[in-house]
Each structure stands twice: as C-alpha cells, then as structure tokens.
Design a protein around this motif. Structure first.
Motif, PDB file in Angstrom:
ATOM      1  N   ASP A 550      27.553   5.343 -25.809  1.00 51.14           N
ATOM      2  CA  ASP A 550      27.186   4.452 -26.472  1.00 51.14           C
ATOM      3  C   ASP A 550      27.382   3.941 -27.656  1.00 51.14           C
ATOM      4  O   ASP A 550      27.301   3.023 -28.352  1.00 51.14           O
ATOM      5  N   ASN A 551      28.129   4.937 -28.356  1.00 49.99           N
ATOM      6  CA  ASN A 551      28.701   4.675 -28.994  1.00 49.99           C
ATOM      7  C   ASN A 551      29.592   3.188 -29.898  1.00 49.99           C
ATOM      8  O   ASN A 551      31.038   3.523 -28.567  1.00 49.99           O
ATOM      9  N   ILE A 552      29.497   2.808 -30.893  1.00 50.37           N
ATOM     10  CA  ILE A 552      31.009   1.812 -30.461  1.00 50.37           C
ATOM     11  C   ILE A 552      32.285   1.892 -31.158  1.00 50.37           C
ATOM     12  O   ILE A 552      33.205   1.191 -30.455  1.00 50.37           O
ATOM     13  N   GLY A 553      32.061   3.197 -31.179  1.00 50.83           N
ATOM     14  CA  GLY A 553      33.780   3.947 -31.096  1.00 50.83           C
ATOM     15  C   GLY A 553      34.167   4.092 -29.610  1.00 50.83           C
ATOM     16  O   GLY A 553      35.378   3.926 -29.629  1.00 50.83           O
ATOM     17  N   LYS A 602      36.087  13.248 -30.563  1.00 46.78           N
ATOM     18  CA  LYS A 602      36.678  13.289 -31.902  1.00 46.78           C
ATOM     19  C   LYS A 602      37.051  12.104 -31.193  1.00 46.78           C
ATOM     20  O   LYS A 602      37.031  11.435 -32.458  1.00 46.78           O
ATOM     21  N   SER A 603      38.054  11.164 -30.381  1.00 44.03           N
ATOM     22  CA  SER A 603      38.830  10.233 -30.395  1.00 44.03           C
ATOM     23  C   SER A 603      37.359   9.026 -30.914  1.00 44.03           C
ATOM     24  O   SER A 603      37.645   8.157 -31.604  1.00 44.03           O
ATOM     25  N   ILE A 604      35.859   9.057 -29.856  1.00 47.11           N
ATOM     26  CA  ILE A 604      35.415   8.329 -30.364  1.00 47.11           C
ATOM     27  C   ILE A 604      34.940   7.800 -31.706  1.00 47.11           C
ATOM     28  O   ILE A 604      34.506   6.314 -31.944  1.00 47.11           O
ATOM     29  N   GLU A 605      34.560   8.996 -32.328  1.00 45.87           N
ATOM     30  CA  GLU A 605      34.071   9.276 -34.114  1.00 45.87           C
ATOM     31  C   GLU A 605      34.902   8.766 -34.676  1.00 45.87           C
ATOM     32  O   GLU A 605      35.225   8.232 -35.687  1.00 45.87           O
ATOM     33  N   GLU A 606      36.530   9.329 -34.318  1.00 45.31           N
ATOM     34  CA  GLU A 606      37.563   8.265 -35.254  1.00 45.31           C
ATOM     35  C   GLU A 606      37.549   7.375 -35.061  1.00 45.31           C
ATOM     36  O   GLU A 606      37.342   6.476 -36.669  1.00 45.31           O
ATOM     37  N   HIS A 607      37.325   6.818 -33.879  1.00 42.85           N
ATOM     38  CA  HIS A 607      37.106   4.766 -33.925  1.00 42.85           C
ATOM     39  C   HIS A 607      36.046   4.291 -34.546  1.00 42.85           C
ATOM     40  O   HIS A 607      36.300   3.838 -35.366  1.00 42.85           O
ATOM     41  N   CYS A 608      35.683   4.738 -34.437  1.00 43.81           N
ATOM     42  CA  CYS A 608      33.894   4.499 -34.599  1.00 43.81           C
ATOM     43  C   CYS A 608      34.282   4.105 -36.495  1.00 43.81           C
ATOM     44  O   CYS A 608      33.516   3.808 -37.178  1.00 43.81           O
ATOM     45  N   ASP A 609      34.441   5.730 -36.872  1.00 43.37           N
ATOM     46  CA  ASP A 609      34.615   5.245 -38.642  1.00 43.37           C
ATOM     47  C   ASP A 609      35.919   4.815 -39.203  1.00 43.37           C
ATOM     48  O   ASP A 609      35.435   3.984 -40.283  1.00 43.37           O
ATOM     49  N   ASP A 610      36.582   4.381 -38.304  1.00 44.34           N
ATOM     50  CA  ASP A 610      37.896   2.995 -38.887  1.00 44.34           C
ATOM     51  C   ASP A 610      36.846   1.789 -39.137  1.00 44.34           C
ATOM     52  O   ASP A 610      37.408   1.046 -39.560  1.00 44.34           O
ATOM     53  N   ILE A 611      35.544   1.541 -37.438  1.00 42.99           N
ATOM     54  CA  ILE A 611      35.318   0.407 -37.662  1.00 42.99           C
ATOM     55  C   ILE A 611      34.307   0.448 -39.094  1.00 42.99           C
ATOM     56  O   ILE A 611      34.195  -0.924 -39.013  1.00 42.99           O
TER      57      ILE A 611
END
Length: 624
Positions: A550-553, A602-611
């Motif tokens: 459910d993470n926005i990433g 890892k991909s999800i958290e990386e994209h979340c940080d980018d957002i």
C-alpha cells in the motif's frame, strides 16, 4: 392506480423482475456518483426524508412486480444496498438474461466485495459490463463529506468510517422514499411502456427559476433575458454561436471580431432591437445576419462536451451574490428563493459574462465520454475570419494566419490545458466545483482581452499548492511517517495527479538543480478520467510478507478497465512502456525494466523516496 410512498426497506419487502422488453442497465459514473452524493447529503439531516423518484410496476400472478419504469434507479439501489450490507439476498431478477441472473447470484453469495470483483475481472463480462463497472464505481467513487466548506473531505464507501457508513445505510433504509405506482391488471403494458419512453421531459428546476426571474421584467427585457438564458443553457455550443442574434452590426455584443464582450451594449440592444414585432418568414430570411449565420461553417473541433452542466453553472453565478451558496444544483430553487432580491437583468448579464469567459478559458473535451482513451482536451477562442464568419482557434495562439484543423499548441496553451485538465479529472463531479468557481472569479476581475496567460498559470499553480497543503494539514498526525505514504486505495486521487503534473512541469524546466530522479523518462501525456488505484506489485502476489504494497511507491492511477486487465499480472508483465503513460507509472515501469523485471521492497521504497523529494521541491519546480 394505487400510489404509495415506500421507504427502501419497504421496497425490498417484495421481489421485482425486469422484463425482456426493457433495455440493459446503462447507468455510468455520473449518475451513480450523483445518487450516492445525494443520499449522503440527505443523511446529514436524519429528521428529513429524501424522495428519490418513481417506480412504476405491474403485479404478476406469481406475486412478483414487473418493472415498467424506474429500472435503472432500482438496479442501482439494489447494488448500493448490497454494498452497504442492507440486503442479504437478491430481490431483483431479469427475464431471459442468464448472465445478469448469474451476476446477482454470485454477488449476493459473496462475502467480500473485493473478492467478487477480482473473480469477475477474470471473466468475459461484455454482456454485463455496465453492472460490473457500476459495482466498481460504488467501491471507489468519491463522496464529499462537507462540500463547499474548508473541512470538506472526499471519501469512498470503502474508506468511510464505520459509524458514518452505518448512519448512511440506516438513512437509506428508512428515510429514502420511492413513489411506487402499481398499474391495474388490465393495463396494456407494451403501450404503456412506449408512452413512458416517448413522454416529454419534466420541467426542470432551472426552467422554473428562469420563469420566476422573468416575472418582474417588461416585455422587451424578457426577450433579451430569455435569449441570453437559453443560449447560455446550451453548454456544449460556443456562446457566440448559440447567441448569434446578439452578434449583429448595430450592437456587436461580442465586438467586431467576435472575441470580446461589450456588456454596455446589452442594454442598448434591449432598448432598440428587442421590439421588432411580428415578422414573416420571408422577412426573417432576408436579414443579412441570418444569411451570414446559415452560411458559416463550424469546424468539427468546436463540437465539445462541457465539464459542467447548466444548472450547476447557474449555482456558480448565484455564489457570486451569496458566498454561502452550495455549488450543488439540487439546491437551485432554494438558492433562488434566498436571493430573490437579485436584479434579474444584472444576473443574466453576469451569466453571459461568466459563460463567455468560461468558453474561452476553460477546457472542454472532444470524443466520446464513454471512451476515456479517445477523449481530447481543447480550449478555443473565437475570431472573425477574412470572410466575416465566426471561427475558433487555440485560446493562446499567437499566430496571425488562418489555422488548420490541428493547429499546434504552444507552450503556454499546453501548460494551462494541463493544469485545467488535471483539476477536472481530479474533481470530476459536475457539482461542488470550487476550483472552477475560484478560477472564474479570478478571470472575471479582468476584461476578456486583457487576461494574461502567465497570471493564469501562477493562479492555478497556487491553487494546487494550497490544496495540497490543506490535505497535509487535514491528515497531519504525530507519526514521523509522511501522511500519504501508505494509504493504498484511499490515497487521494489529487495526490497522484499532482505528482504527475509536477513531473511534467519539471521535465520542461531548464533547472537541473532540482535533481529529480528519472526526470528524463517523462514524456508528454494527457490527463484522463482515471480513477482506479493500481498496485504495481499486486495484492495477490506471493512472498509479499515483508513488502508494504500500500506504499505510494507501489501505486499508480489507471482506468478501471486497465486495473481489471492488469489485476494479477506480475510487475514484469505490466511494465510495458507505451506512448501516453502518466509520468509516475512510466517511471515505475522503467525502474522495473532496468532491474531485470524485478519490483520489490527496495524498488518501492526507492520510488517512494523519489516521490517525497519531488513533492518537497514542489514550490521550486513551480517557480515559487
């Protein structure tokens, strides 16, 4: 005939059948959303009843009521009552439509609505497409909790708190009223059905308000009032075209080039041109203005769909007189009753001004409203061509020559169309268009010909920033976690669209100091009426114990049909980059492809940080 008011709970004391001669269920998002919103609004006053319309039936010999008129409303109520837990078994059947019978049988046999929809996403649903879509709409459509006020929130039935949902369900069950009419046994049903389907439309509230506002006017004033009102009511036709009678040589209301508005000439027109008396057909046809209008060729691209209907547009005008006015046409006559002191001619002149500005500076759509992907956004201004005919071109076109049918948009036009279409797809409901009211108020502070494009861009960006900041404040909590990080399907759709807008703006900014990851991957796209939240790593995927899906990433906004087709596919299968993808979704797909088809925690958290980084730099990206 026996006419009885019945609550919804009393309606379901009986069973109903939709006969074969009835058309298929056809309600879409606008009708369903409006019905839900109306029921929610009415439920805030538990003392009142809400009359929802009529139901005409015939009692069959087996004790089942045959639905003659009101099938669409009854079917929608049936679905809503299932969703809210009011109904445990189906009370609606269909003659000779086994696929519909199976749909309702499966629906009422299921315990979880999401599992039911997931199951049906794997089937061939072409014959029951509208029913499946209707239930998906009930799952996710936005309901305003306090429309028109600063504390308004948009929630779905899924995200609505249990206490509020139970209150709405109880109100629906006990206070929503249908007028059920039982036809006599000897009624010729076929003839009656034909009459019902060919009957004239009922007088609408805006027509009643029009008549009331004209009561105090003299005959000449009434003619002008009615001409302007009727022309403005045709929201899908440019005002200069529908009000061609005011586009004459003596009193050019729209200016000699058709591109302005001479408000001072309306009163002159009223005094000198209104009292023409009776004319023969030959006299009418001999007038040069009529000849010019008939000979004009209107380009196909100005045939559009307005983002608001006329009754709700009237509410925008009433709000300029009364700031407490609700932007909801359900209250149109009530609002008029409160504002009877408003001068009728002043009102219609203001209506004309707002409508003229609306036509020129607000986006419309072309293409089919039923086909999201075929829709295209336009924003056009009128002008007079070399032959003296009324034509249209891009609002912020700087070209002097004659445009072709596909005149290219310049950067300013693209930016404003992107802003307005972003707001429209986010706040799709034709009611409660606070953003549109604020925008028109801003525009009407200036003369049409002096409205500055850069000031429009600044105003709309400020509005978006302010709305985002209000969302942050409303959802603020004591947790260190960003409030929108893990909301899943309850993530505000505004947030997704705002993210995509920021990506698009930054991709066109010559400012590398913002350091936005994957910005080079962002391509042009059009905002669509996407309203389904997609999990890139699907909820049903194996080995997700350590992943917050459910993470926005892990989320993006897509169409309902797209969500159904991608539902259980692996990220590697989904990550196909095609033209027109929204920036956030395109970046997720690029990251997946760059990582050999793997999309993990890892991909999800990386994209979340980018957002987060993108949103933290929102003011810099928008040049504030």
């Amino acid at each position: 005939m026996n006419r009885i008011n019945k609550t919804v709970s009393q309606i379901w004391d009986d069973n109903y059948v939709v006969p074969i001669y009835q058309r298929n269920y056809a309600w879409g998002e606008d009708q369903i959303t409006q019905l839900l919103q109306d029921i929610y609004d009415a439920s805030q006053n538990e003392e009142s009843n809400y009359f929802i319309g009529s139901l005409v039936v015939l009692l069959r010999t087996d004790g089942v009521f045959e639905v003659i008129d009101g099938q669409q409303r009854l079917t929608t109520l049936h679905l809503i009552c299932k969703k809210l837990g009011i109904l445990k078994q189906s009370h609606l059947s269909y003659d000779s439509r086994p696929e519909v019978e199976e749909f309702f049988s499966d629906l009422f046999a299921s315990k979880a609505c999401d599992e039911f929809l997931e199951d049906y996403s794997k089937r061939d649903t072409r014959k029951i497409y509208h029913l499946v879509e209707a239930f998906e709409i009930l799952e996710s459509t936005g309901i305003h909790t306090h429309a028109g006020h600063d504390d308004d929130m948009v929630v779905s039935l899924n995200s609505m708190g249990d206490e509020v949902k139970n209150k709405m369900a109880e109100y629906l069950n006990n206070n929503v009223i249908l007028v059920r009419t039982i036809l006599p046994d000897d009624t010729d049903v076929a003839a009656y059905f034909e009459i019902m389907n060919n009957r004239g439309e009922q007088l609408q509230e805006h027509e009643i308000v029009k008549a009331l506002m004209m009561k105090s006017l003299d005959e000449d004033q009434r003619k002008v009032f009615a001409s302007i009102w009727d022309a403005c009511s045709q929201m899908n036709i440019p005002i200069q075209r529908s009000l061609s009678s005011l586009r004459n040589n003596d009193y050019p209301i729209f200016g000699p080039e058709y591109d302005s508005l001479r408000e001072d000439l309306i009163r002159l027109y009223r005094l000198h041109d209104s009292n023409e008396g009776f004319q023969s057909i030959d006299e009418i046809l001999s007038k040069s203005d009529i000849e010019q209008t008939d000979n004009e060729v209107y380009p196909e691209e100005i045939e559009y769909n307005s983002i608001i209907d006329f009754p709700n547009f009237l509410m925008l005008i009433f709000k300029t007189y009364d700031s407490s006015c609700q932007l909801n046409a359900n209250y149109l006559q009530e609002t008029y009753d409160k504002n009877q002191s408003v001068n009728s001619m002043d009102f219609v002149e203001r209506l004309l001004k707002y409508r003229t500005i609306f036509d020129r500076f607000v986006v419309k759509t072309t293409g089919s409203e039923d086909d999201v992907e075929s829709m295209h956004w336009i924003m056009k201004k009128p002008y007079r061509d070399k032959k003296g005919s009324l034509r249209f071109r891009n609002t912020f076109s700087m070209a002097n020559g004659e445009p072709d049918e596909n005149e290219a948009e310049n950067d300013v036009q693209k930016r404003i169309v992107k802003q307005l279409s972003m707001l429209q797809v986010t706040f799709r409901n034709k009611k409660y268009k606070n953003w549109l009211f604020d925008y028109l108020q801003f525009l009407c502070e200036n003369n049409i010909e002096h409205i500055n494009a850069n000031l429009i861009i600044k105003f709309l960006d400020e509005w978006m920033l302010s709305f985002y900041n209000q969302l942050l404040e409303k959802n603020d909590n004591e947790s260190k976690e960003w409030v929108f990080e893990s909301l899943g399907v309850d993530t505000p759709h505004f947030l997704f669209n705002f993210i995509d807008y920021l990506y698009w703006v930054e991709s066109r900014n010559p400012k590398p100091e913002n350091h936005i990851s994957y910005i080079e991957e962002v391509k042009d796209f059009d905002f669509k009426y996407y309203n389904s939240v997609e999990h890139h790593l699907p909820q049903s995927y194996e080995n997700i114990d350590q992943v917050n899906i459910d993470n926005i990433g892990n989320l993006c906004l897509i169409s309902r049909s797209g969500n159904s087709s991608l539902n259980d596919k692996a990220p590697k299968e989904k990550a196909r980059i095609v033209p027109g993808l929204y920036p956030k979704r395109r970046i997720m797909y690029t990251m997946t492809q760059n990582n050999a088809g793997i999309w993990d925690r890892k991909s999800i958290e990386e994209h979340c940080d980018d957002i987060k980084n993108l949103l933290n730099k929102r003011e810099s990206i928008l040049n504030f």
